[in-house]
Write an enzyme that holds these catalytic residues in place. Structure first.
Site, mmCIF file in Angstrom:
data_model
loop_
_atom_site.group_PDB
_atom_site.id
_atom_site.type_symbol
_atom_site.label_atom_id
_atom_site.label_comp_id
_atom_site.label_asym_id
_atom_site.label_seq_id
_atom_site.Cartn_x
_atom_site.Cartn_y
_atom_site.Cartn_z
ATOM 1 N N HIS A 97 34.254 31.730 33.857
ATOM 2 C CA HIS A 97 34.972 32.304 32.720
ATOM 3 C C HIS A 97 34.007 33.138 31.892
ATOM 4 C CE1 HIS A 97 37.351 32.648 29.063
ATOM 5 N NE2 HIS A 97 38.407 32.278 29.772
ATOM 6 N N GLU A 169 40.602 38.304 34.704
ATOM 7 C CA GLU A 169 40.742 38.266 33.250
ATOM 8 C C GLU A 169 39.905 39.379 32.625
ATOM 9 O OE1 GLU A 169 41.893 34.150 31.452
ATOM 10 O OE2 GLU A 169 39.789 34.125 31.977
#
Length: 256
Positions: A97, A169
């Protein structure tokens, strides 16, 4: 046909009361919903409570985690291992992430090692990739995504992606309220799939690629209507049972 996966990343949010209320609310909202896998990744301290809450409810919601270490035991203060996560029923583990890459200086190579260790331990990596605002403006989106993917592919082979999940993302859309259009997200997802197909068309055809970045009930349907978007990694909206369930229902409907 790829099966959609909608996963909630709770990040650094929650309390014991919130865990129970949110999961029970989700179970109620998702009753009778099929055709989509729904997963949640609470903070590490709440994984045990989440497992007990889901088990008591007989829930089909998948339990995940937000991070994992490269070791199963030893002198690694503050870390948690794949073996520990498995013991508490967590199967889908978020790695790479942007917040981990930025705030904890996790490199592509380090993330790739985590990926390999999760696979070795029989867990499902949810590999996050994506570009910054500056990289997006410079037209470097696919170069960044390819580099992050290739850290895994070039060390473990493209077959390592089998059974894993990729979450695209764009960093500039995470928690900002800004979101890539459904068409722009589809274009990048198609390019990611094409990049994998250069090594294996079979792996590319079957790998689940989620979109993440300000996904909400209001825009979920448009994303899931795209052929290469197989679900979502959801942040803020995952903290509300009705909102998160609405996103999951949109995925189930679009991919039926």
């Amino acid at each position: 046909m790829r099966h959609p996966v909608v996963m909630g990343n709770w990040k650094l949010n929650g309390s014991k009361e919130m865990v129970v209320d949110l999961l029970n609310g989700l179970n109620a909202e998702l009753e009778g919903v099929t055709g989509v896998d729904v997963a949640v990744a609470p903070p590490a301290l709440f994984i045990d409570l989440a497992e007990r809450t889901l088990t008591e409810a007989g829930s089909a919601i998948i339990l995940g985690a937000q991070n994992s270490d490269l070791n199963n035991s030893g002198a690694f203060t503050g870390d948690m291992s794949p073996a520990m996560l498995k013991e508490f029923g967590a199967t889908h583990i978020i790695i790479g992430h942007s917040e981990r890459r930025e705030y904890h200086n996790e490199s592509d190579e380090f993330v790739a090692k985590k990926f390999a260790f999760l696979k070795e331990n029989g867990l499902t990596p949810v590999l996050c990739i994506g570009e910054s605002d500056a990289q997006n403006e410079a037209g470097e989106t696919m170069a960044v995504c390819a580099r992050q993917l290739d850290a895994v592919i070039n060390t473990q082979g493209v077959e390592a992606l089998e059974g894993a999940i990729i979450a695209y993302e764009p960093i500039w859309a995470i928690g900002t309220g800004k979101a890539a259009t459904a068409e722009d997200a589809q274009r990048i997802h198609a390019q990611i799939r094409a990049h994998i197909a250069e090594k294996s068309e079979e792996v590319a055809k079957n790998v689940v690629i989620q979109y993440g970045g300000s996904v909400k009930p209001e825009n979920a349907e448009a994303y899931f209507a795209q052929p290469d978007i197989d679900g979502a990694l959801v942040g803020g909206a995952a903290l509300d049972a009705k909102s998160f369930a609405a996103i999951a229902k949109a995925a189930a409907k679009a991919k039926a």
